[in-house]
Design an enzyme around this catalytic site. Structure first.
Site, PDB file in Angstrom:
ATOM      1  N   GLU A 101      43.666  33.074  38.569  1.00  0.00           N
ATOM      2  CA  GLU A 101      42.736  31.984  38.274  1.00  0.00           C
ATOM      3  C   GLU A 101      43.437  30.861  37.510  1.00  0.00           C
ATOM      4  OE1 GLU A 101      40.255  35.860  37.869  1.00  0.00           O
ATOM      5  OE2 GLU A 101      42.342  35.235  37.685  1.00  0.00           O
ATOM      6  N   CYS A 125      38.737  38.117  34.099  1.00  0.00           N
ATOM      7  CA  CYS A 125      38.715  38.643  32.731  1.00  0.00           C
ATOM      8  C   CYS A 125      38.188  37.553  31.789  1.00  0.00           C
ATOM      9  CB  CYS A 125      40.119  39.086  32.312  1.00  0.00           C
ATOM     10  SG  CYS A 125      41.265  37.698  32.073  1.00  0.00           S
TER      11      CYS A 125
END
Length: 199
Positions: A101, A125
């Site tokens: 990401e 996360c």
């Protein structure tokens, strides 16, 4: 063969050759395409345990960023550890590796990614959730939530929900997408045409 039969056969062949060519129906729809791009990007990862990819898409269905998990630029990934566990945390990959990401956001090819959707193999996360929020991404589409009960994921969901970012699990219509480099030389439609046109 008499002239009438010959004429009829010619008409049949003419009708066959003039039959309309129809579009493929088994093409990839947008969500499958973007998730497939994320998974293809993951193949660039050198992580021996987890290969994760991400694909950022704007409101016009244009890809504006892709990334995969790996070590930071200019940091020798032969000198940094790839282990998941060790007696010393500094001998694991976690202090060093950049998640997919983060790399997708950093690799963006547009001014920003505000209002975009990110397709990612794993649920983000908490650290990635912060980046997603700060970048202005509005939707998270993930495939796997295998770490759902870990504290990092609980924190991530809390952050995403507070920021009003939608997150939903991707449900693929097909389990596998195979890339066959030979297919361009022998496309299926030409093979079918060739087999049906030969007497």
């Amino acid at each position: 063969m008499n002239p009438e039969e010959s004429k009829e056969t010619s008409l049949q062949k003419g009708a066959e050759s003039e039959a309309p060519c129809k579009k493929r129906l088994d093409y990839l729809e947008w969500p499958e395409y973007f998730m497939a791009v994320a998974f293809l990007s993951a193949q660039r990862s050198k992580d021996p345990n987890s290969q994760v990819g991400a694909c950022i898409v704007n409101q016009e269905n244009k890809i504006v960023g892709i990334g995969y998990n790996g070590m930071p630029n200019d940091c020798d990934d032969d000198l940094l550890p790839w282990a998941r566990s060790s007696s010393d945390w500094l001998d694991t990959k976690y202090p060093y590796v950049c998640h997919a990401e983060l790399n997708a956001i950093m690799n963006k090819n547009s001014a920003d990614v505000k209002g975009c959707t990110i397709y990612v193999a794993l649920f983000p996360c908490n650290e990635c959730a912060k980046l997603i929020i700060q970048a202005g991404i509005k939707d998270v589409i993930y495939l796997s939530d295998k770490y759902h009960d870990k504290k990092e994921m609980t924190a991530s969901r809390r952050l995403l929900d507070m920021a009003g970012i939608k997150h939903k699990q991707f449900e693929p219509k097909r389990k596998r997408i195979v890339i066959d480099f030979d297919s361009i030389n022998l496309p299926g439609i030409h093979k079918e045409t060739a087999s049906t046109s030969v007497p």
